[in-house]
Scaffold this motif. Structure first.
Motif, mmCIF file in Angstrom:
data_model
loop_
_atom_site.group_PDB
_atom_site.id
_atom_site.type_symbol
_atom_site.label_atom_id
_atom_site.label_comp_id
_atom_site.label_asym_id
_atom_site.label_seq_id
_atom_site.Cartn_x
_atom_site.Cartn_y
_atom_site.Cartn_z
ATOM 1 N N ARG A 204 1.973 9.404 10.775
ATOM 2 C CA ARG A 204 3.022 9.638 11.876
ATOM 3 C C ARG A 204 3.375 8.511 12.691
ATOM 4 O O ARG A 204 4.448 8.241 12.816
ATOM 5 C CB ARG A 204 2.456 10.810 12.547
ATOM 6 N N ASN A 205 2.317 7.904 13.044
ATOM 7 C CA ASN A 205 2.387 6.551 13.962
ATOM 8 C C ASN A 205 3.020 5.498 13.006
ATOM 9 O O ASN A 205 4.088 4.759 13.678
ATOM 10 C CB ASN A 205 1.267 6.003 14.543
ATOM 11 N N PHE A 206 2.529 5.457 11.645
ATOM 12 C CA PHE A 206 3.067 4.177 10.888
ATOM 13 C C PHE A 206 4.523 4.419 10.600
ATOM 14 O O PHE A 206 5.499 3.135 10.568
ATOM 15 C CB PHE A 206 2.267 4.260 9.740
ATOM 16 N N ASN A 207 5.003 5.574 10.459
ATOM 17 C CA ASN A 207 6.604 5.916 10.061
ATOM 18 C C ASN A 207 7.321 5.477 11.383
ATOM 19 O O ASN A 207 8.733 5.493 11.163
ATOM 20 C CB ASN A 207 6.826 7.338 9.877
ATOM 21 N N ALA A 208 6.679 5.194 12.696
ATOM 22 C CA ALA A 208 7.858 4.903 13.710
ATOM 23 C C ALA A 208 7.603 3.571 13.866
ATOM 24 O O ALA A 208 8.555 3.472 14.890
ATOM 25 C CB ALA A 208 7.029 5.675 15.066
ATOM 26 N N LEU A 209 6.943 2.767 13.024
ATOM 27 C CA LEU A 209 6.853 1.257 13.349
ATOM 28 C C LEU A 209 8.230 0.621 12.612
ATOM 29 O O LEU A 209 8.562 1.117 11.648
ATOM 30 C CB LEU A 209 5.747 0.857 12.740
ATOM 31 N N GLU A 210 8.748 -0.554 13.383
ATOM 32 C CA GLU A 210 9.911 -0.896 13.104
ATOM 33 C C GLU A 210 10.061 -2.382 12.295
ATOM 34 O O GLU A 210 11.022 -2.981 11.913
ATOM 35 C CB GLU A 210 10.986 -0.916 14.076
ATOM 36 N N GLU A 211 8.761 -2.855 12.506
ATOM 37 C CA GLU A 211 8.671 -4.276 12.094
ATOM 38 C C GLU A 211 7.671 -4.349 11.044
ATOM 39 O O GLU A 211 6.794 -3.810 10.992
ATOM 40 C CB GLU A 211 8.472 -5.357 13.136
ATOM 41 N N ALA A 212 8.067 -5.559 10.179
ATOM 42 C CA ALA A 212 6.717 -5.712 9.008
ATOM 43 C C ALA A 212 5.360 -5.967 9.405
ATOM 44 O O ALA A 212 4.488 -5.508 8.952
ATOM 45 C CB ALA A 212 7.440 -6.839 7.948
ATOM 46 N N GLY A 213 5.271 -6.953 10.571
ATOM 47 C CA GLY A 213 4.101 -7.262 10.960
ATOM 48 C C GLY A 213 3.520 -6.178 11.654
ATOM 49 O O GLY A 213 2.161 -6.054 11.600
ATOM 50 N N GLN A 214 4.041 -5.324 12.241
ATOM 51 C CA GLN A 214 3.525 -4.076 12.877
ATOM 52 C C GLN A 214 3.130 -3.266 11.757
ATOM 53 O O GLN A 214 1.849 -2.875 12.058
ATOM 54 C CB GLN A 214 4.605 -3.348 13.767
ATOM 55 N N GLN A 215 3.624 -3.028 10.664
ATOM 56 C CA GLN A 215 2.945 -2.360 9.647
ATOM 57 C C GLN A 215 1.773 -2.834 9.054
ATOM 58 O O GLN A 215 0.618 -2.331 8.766
ATOM 59 C CB GLN A 215 4.171 -1.947 8.393
ATOM 60 N N LEU A 216 1.870 -4.264 8.854
ATOM 61 C CA LEU A 216 0.499 -4.910 8.288
ATOM 62 C C LEU A 216 -0.442 -4.919 9.491
ATOM 63 O O LEU A 216 -1.607 -4.474 8.860
ATOM 64 C CB LEU A 216 1.107 -6.318 7.923
ATOM 65 N N ASP A 217 -0.217 -4.945 10.458
ATOM 66 C CA ASP A 217 -1.259 -5.010 11.523
ATOM 67 C C ASP A 217 -2.103 -3.549 11.633
ATOM 68 O O ASP A 217 -3.049 -3.551 11.903
ATOM 69 C CB ASP A 217 -0.654 -5.224 12.865
ATOM 70 N N ALA A 218 -1.130 -2.562 11.462
ATOM 71 C CA ALA A 218 -1.503 -1.248 11.643
ATOM 72 C C ALA A 218 -2.394 -0.880 10.336
ATOM 73 O O ALA A 218 -3.561 -0.112 10.700
ATOM 74 C CB ALA A 218 -0.455 -0.266 11.754
ATOM 75 N N LEU A 219 -1.899 -1.271 9.308
ATOM 76 C CA LEU A 219 -2.971 -1.208 8.081
ATOM 77 C C LEU A 219 -4.235 -1.781 8.318
ATOM 78 O O LEU A 219 -5.386 -1.163 7.869
ATOM 79 C CB LEU A 219 -2.257 -1.749 6.772
#
Length: 329
Positions: free
Chosen positions: A298-313
Motif C-alpha cells: 500500500r505504501n509502495f504504490n504511493a511512491l512516485e520516484e525510482a529512488g524511493q522505490q528502491l530504498d523502500a525495497l
C-alpha cells in the motif's frame, strides 16, 4: 523441441502476456531457465505501430535466445502485413494470437473469438504463413465454450496451413481463467497432429509440469501467470524435468537481488514515470505471499520516484523475508 530451424534448449516457454512479458521480464525468465519467451501481443493495425507502447513491445535489444513476436488481428491482409513488418524488425518466429479471451480483443473479432470461424482461421493462418519466410506458430484455446471445443479441428487447419507449432491453453474462451484447466483436449490435439504442441494452463509446480507433459504427450509447456512474481519457477521446473528432483530454493539474498534488478530494469526501460508505475504490480506479485507485504505494498504504490522505490525495497528486505508464490497460470 524444434520450431523450424530453431531448437529450444528446454521445453519451457514464457507465455505472451500483455503488460507483463516486456523485455525486462523476458530477459529475467530466460536467465531463470526458460527455453523461449514469446513477446507481448502486437496489434496488426498499422496505425498503432508508432505508439510508445508498440515501440517498447518491439524492443528486443540485447535479448538472448529466439525472438518470437506475437501478432493479433482479424483481417488476413493486415495480419500478413504485420508479420512482414515484424520480421523486418528482427522477429525470428511469428506467433498468431487466437487465445486471448479479453473482451476488448474479442469484440474486434480477434484473439479467441476467431475460434468461432474456422474458415477465417484458415484464411489468416494461410496469409501469414505465405507472407514470411520464418516459422509461424499459433496459440489457441480448446474452443469457444465448453459445448464447442473445436481445438482438434482448428489444430488440423493450422497444420495443413503451414503452422510449425501450436500452443493450447486448456480452457475455452467462455471459461476465461475460471475453474481448472482441462488437458484432455490438448491430449487429443497432440494425437491428431504431427507438429509440436505446447500445453498451457494451471502449471504451477515442477510436479504439475511433469504430469501435464506425460498426460498430454505435449512437446513442451508454457507458463504464464505462475511466473508473475516467481520467475524462478522456470529454474525449478527445468531442474525437475532433467533430474527428477526438486532443487533447493534460491537463497533469499538471490531472490531479493533479482527483485531489485527487475525493478531497476523497469525504471531504465520505461523511464522513471512509467517505470515506477509498472514496477508496482510486479512488486505486488513478488510480495503477495508475504504477511508483511500487505501494508508495504500500500505504501509502495504511493511512491512516485525510482529512488524511493528502491530504498523502500531495501528497508523491507532488511526487516522481512519472502515466501515463494504458488498460483495458477
Amino acid at each position: 523441441m524444434e520450431i523450424g530451424p530453431y531448437k529450444l534448449d528446454a521445453p519451457l516457454l514464457v507465455a505472451p502476456m500483455a503488460g507483463v512479458t516486456d523485455r525486462p521480464f523476458r530477459t529475467l525468465c530466460m536467465r531463470m531457465g526458460a527455453g523461449m519467451a514469446v513477446s507481448e501481443m502486437m496489434s496488426a493495425n498499422p496505425l498503432l505501430r508508432d505508439s510508445d507502447k508498440s515501440r517498447r513491445r518491439m524492443d528486443h535489444e540485447g535479448e538472448s535466445g529466439i525472438r518470437s513476436v506475437q501478432i493479433a488481428g482479424a483481417d488476413p491482409a493486415l495480419m500478413a502485413d504485420a508479420a512482414r513488418y515484424n520480421v523486418d524488425q528482427g522477429a525470428q518466429i511469428i506467433d498468431i494470437n487466437m487465445g486471448c479471451p479479453a473482451k476488448k480483443v474479442n469484440k474486434k473479432m480477434a484473439g479467441s473469438a476467431l475460434l468461432q470461424f474456422p474458415e477465417l482461421v484458415q484464411d489468416i493462418v494461410s496469409a501469414v504463413v505465405t507472407a514470411v519466410s520464418v516459422p509461424v506458430t499459433l496459440k489457441i484455446r480448446t474452443g469457444w465454450d465448453p459445448d464447442n471445443r473445436n481445438g482438434v479441428h482448428i489444430a488440423r487447419i493450422a497444420e495443413d496451413s503451414g503452422i510449425r507449432a501450436l500452443a493450447v491453453h486448456g480452457r475455452t474462451r467462455a471459461c476465461m481463467y475460471k475453474g481448472n484447466a482441462e488437458y484432455d483436449t490438448i491430449r487429443a490435439i497432440k494425437q491428431a497432429v504431427s507438429m509440436p504442441v505446447v500445453a498451457n494452463g494451471d502449471i504451477t509446480s515442477p510436479q504439475k509440469a511433469r504430469f501435464v507433459l506425460d498426460y498430454t504427450g505435449a512437446d513442451a509447456i508454457m507458463i504464464g501467470r505462475a511466473a508473475q512474481g516467481r520467475p524462478w519457477i522456470f529454474r525449478e521446473i527445468r531442474h525437475y524435468l532433467e533430474h527428477g528432483t526438486t532443487p533447493a530454493p534460491l537463497p533469499m539474498e538471490q531472490e531479493q537481488a533479482m527483485i531489485r534488478e527487475h525493478v531497476t530494469a523497469l525504471h531504465d526501460f520505461y523511464g522513471e514515470v512509467m517505470g515506477v508505475r509498472i514496477a508496482r504490480k510486479h512488486v505486488g506479485w513478488y510480495l503477495q505471499e508475504s504477511d508483511a507485504g500487505r501494508d508495504f505494498r500500500r505504501n509502495f504504490n504511493a511512491l512516485e520516484e525510482a529512488g524511493q522505490q528502491l530504498d523502500a525495497l531495501e528497508q523491507f528486505f532488511a526487516n522481512n523475508s519472502l515466501t515463494n508464490n504458488r498460483r495458477a497460470d
